[in-house]
Design an enzyme around this catalytic site. Structure first.
Site, short mmCIF file in Angstrom:
data_model
loop_
_atom_site.label_atom_id
_atom_site.label_comp_id
_atom_site.label_asym_id
_atom_site.label_seq_id
_atom_site.Cartn_x
_atom_site.Cartn_y
_atom_site.Cartn_z
N ASP A 99 0.89 -1.17 0.00
CA ASP A 99 0.00 0.00 0.00
C ASP A 99 0.92 1.21 0.00
OD1 ASP A 99 -2.32 1.55 0.17
OD2 ASP A 99 -2.18 1.64 2.35
N GLU B 153 -1.11 -1.15 -4.95
CA GLU B 153 -2.36 -0.41 -5.18
C GLU B 153 -2.19 0.51 -6.38
OE1 GLU B 153 -4.75 1.26 -1.80
OE2 GLU B 153 -4.63 3.06 -3.04
N ASP C 195 -2.66 1.08 6.92
CA ASP C 195 -1.84 0.83 5.73
C ASP C 195 -1.35 -0.62 5.71
OD1 ASP C 195 -1.17 3.99 5.09
OD2 ASP C 195 -1.23 3.50 7.22
#
Lengths: 182, 182
Positions: B7, B68, B141
């Site tokens: 992330d 991501e 996260d």
């Protein structure tokens, strides 16, 4: 000082090396473009840009790297690629301990043409004149990379004075604690 | 398969390794956050992220890296940092020949919660359940990185079938030229 300017992009990443100091004629040491195929996977494109930038750092040993500061006013897709390519350029420089400076497109235009709103042709024309080239560097990304390097050399004296002031202030602030440990 | 989910972020870059196959219980191999100081220079922050990701790749040897996919709907400043951190993660993986997959936030949310519009708490709760953890991974996260890895494992069968079909098609297309050279 010798500066590598990088106009970041995934498809065409402009690179240009300029040598000189503010107030004296400047010299172009090299100019080119690192290209990656648009149909390649993003990770592979970033690896290709890393290899390209590393080759330029190896060959020309710049003391500074000037990268265009990315804004997101432009096209969304393009901006992501530009941000990613700029990250690779900054990473390559910082890994070698080379100071990285970011300059906005309008700072660069204002530095070389006197107007922050100058167009590509004007920037190309001034880069050609300032570096005493026979013709404007092609493509525009290459000319922009040289403009970034010129901008950095011309802005450096002011930035150096600022850095020296900060360094002196930090040194002064540290003196008492040195006294205590002595 | 073993997947490292990333992330991306400059201040907190979530990392999580999950092992398993679709349709079977999954196992968390590791989870953490690579942090860089907000007051450090951008180049140095990118170098710190590179070191962090490399350490995770060295320790856990994932077969895939899922990152991501960055969109620019969010805050402009954050998005630039996210794009730059994601570039470093993709670069580290691609340099080692590890395939990189990008998944959008809504694909990840839909994969683990059934809804592409689920909130952070819901994603955290499902990651905790799916990996049979004692408590939701903190910060968010870290949980998001695990969700990315889970998403990749669950989406992989469909993607693998597609890749196999492409590979077979390519192999078939090459057969006549092999005949000619024989």
């Amino acid at each position: 000082m010798r500066v590598l300017g990088v106009d970041p992009g995934l498809t065409r990443c402009g690179v240009g090396v300029v040598e000189g100091v503010a107030g004296r004629p400047l010299t172009m040491v090299g100019v080119g473009v690192v290209r990656t195929p648009a149909d390649a996977e993003l990770g592979h494109r970033l690896v290709a840009i890393e290899r390209g930038i590393e080759a330029w750092l190896d060959e020309h040993r710049p003391e500074f790297v000037a990268v265009e500061r990315v804004f997101s006013q432009h096209n969304v897709r393009t901006v992501m690629g530009t941000a990613q390519a700029s990250a690779v350029a900054m990473l390559c420089a910082a890994r070698r301990g080379i100071p990285v400076a970011l300059h906005t497109p309008s700072e660069v235009k204002a530095a070389v043409t006197g107007s922050g709103r100058a167009d590509k042709a004007q920037v190309g024309a001034m880069v050609t004149r300032l570096l005493r080239l026979a013709a404007p560097p092609k493509p525009a990304d290459a000319a922009d990379a040289l403009a970034l390097a010129i901008c950095h050399i011309w802005r450096a004296p002011a930035q150096n004075r600022l850095q020296q002031a900060v360094a002196q202030h930090t040194a002064r602030a540290r003196t008492p604690s040195k006294g205590r440990t002595a």
